[in-house]
Design a protein around this motif. Structure first.
Motif, PDB file in Angstrom:
ATOM      1  N   LYS A  41       1.186  -1.612   0.032  1.00  0.00           N
ATOM      2  CA  LYS A  41      -0.141  -0.298   0.163  1.00  0.00           C
ATOM      3  C   LYS A  41       0.675   1.519   0.045  1.00  0.00           C
ATOM      4  N   ASN A  42       0.897   1.826   0.318  1.00  0.00           N
ATOM      5  CA  ASN A  42       1.170   3.471   1.018  1.00  0.00           C
ATOM      6  C   ASN A  42       2.666   2.961   1.490  1.00  0.00           C
ATOM      7  N   ILE A  43       3.119   1.942   2.383  1.00  0.00           N
ATOM      8  CA  ILE A  43       4.362   2.200   2.663  1.00  0.00           C
ATOM      9  C   ILE A  43       5.412   1.084   2.472  1.00  0.00           C
ATOM     10  N   VAL A  44       6.645   1.422   1.839  1.00  0.00           N
ATOM     11  CA  VAL A  44       7.829   0.992   1.963  1.00  0.00           C
ATOM     12  C   VAL A  44       8.885   0.215   2.867  1.00  0.00           C
ATOM     13  N   GLU A  45       9.408  -0.348   2.645  1.00  0.00           N
ATOM     14  CA  GLU A  45      10.828  -0.812   3.658  1.00  0.00           C
ATOM     15  C   GLU A  45      11.452  -1.242   2.714  1.00  0.00           C
TER      16      GLU A  45
END
Length: 247
Positions: free
Chosen positions: A102-106
């Motif tokens: 979704k809107n989270i980058v790891e």
């Protein structure tokens, strides 16, 4: 010019702290970030969050390329959900595991630069996003502690940062805005650079978990505010224990 000098000073402090650690290795499963504290303080002042991030890294021992590749294989086994890219670029060995949900980058990066049979190597973890709410806070706090405990041999310094802006409907000068931010975070100003359209504040807040020593005090909070013209919005960047991005 003052902005560039301030940014360079911040980066110098930042890299001097990257190898620092706070305490010994502990289980971080119950870890809580400072992001909730920062974001709640800004939202109390009707600020809008555009981006948040958590960043940390630790130096590691790598004695050879085969040793480095073994470290990469171990990371792939530990974090199979990440998409991994391994390459050599400009004399640096780079391995990066990447995930976007979704809107989270790891991301997890293992970087090593060989120089005269010596190896400078870092293991970097970063997670960032563009939205924040109670559910995201719960998920981030739940996952980051476990991952940092798996990645690092000691408890690392964790740099938290938020970016955003205040609406131009707020008919306030920068000094008023920064004063209200400090008040909302129960923070005491330690150092400052104040101009008409730009303010940078270093402060200490008992609400922030980590802190770093300065020449005469301790600090754990940096705030940057900027206006770009008449009637323009006020952009802000806030970081703990320091800002790690350009502002």
């Amino acid at each position: 010019m003052k902005k560039n000098i301030l940014y360079l000073l911040t980066i110098t402090i930042f890299f001097s702290l990257l190898c620092a650690t706070i305490g010994n290795r502990t289980v971080l499963a119950n870890f809580t970030t400072d992001l909730d504290t920062l974001i709640n303080g800004i939202e109390h002042q009707h600020g809008k969050i555009a981006e948040w991030s958590l960043y940390t890294r630790e130096s590691i021992n790598v004695s050879s390329k085969s040793d480095w590749l073994n470290q990469v294989d171990l990371l792939k086994e530990q974090f199979p959900h990440l998409e991994w890219d391994v390459r050599e670029e400009k004399g640096q060995w780079q391995a990066e595991g990447f995930s976007r949900k979704k809107n989270i980058v790891e991301s997890i990066k293992l970087l090593s630069t060989p120089t005269n049979n010596q190896y400078t190597s870092y293991l970097i973890y970063e997670v960032k996003g563009t939205h924040w709410n109670s559910q995201i806070a719960l998920n981030v706090n739940k996952s980051i502690g476990v991952k940092l405990d798996a990645l690092y041999s000691k408890k690392p310094v964790i740099f938290s940062c938020i970016k955003g802006e205040f609406s131009d409907k707020m008919d306030k000068v920068l000094l008023s805005e920064v004063s209200q931010i400090l008040t909302s975070l129960h923070a005491d100003e330690k150092e400052a650079l104040k101009e008409k359209d730009f303010i940078s504040i270093s402060a200490y807040s008992p609400k922030i978990m980590q802190s770093i020593p300065t020449k005469d005090n301790r600090m754990n909070l940096q705030i940057g505010l900027r206006k770009t013209g008449m009637g323009a919005n006020t952009s802000f960047v806030i970081g703990t224990p320091i800002i790690t991005i350009e502002y």
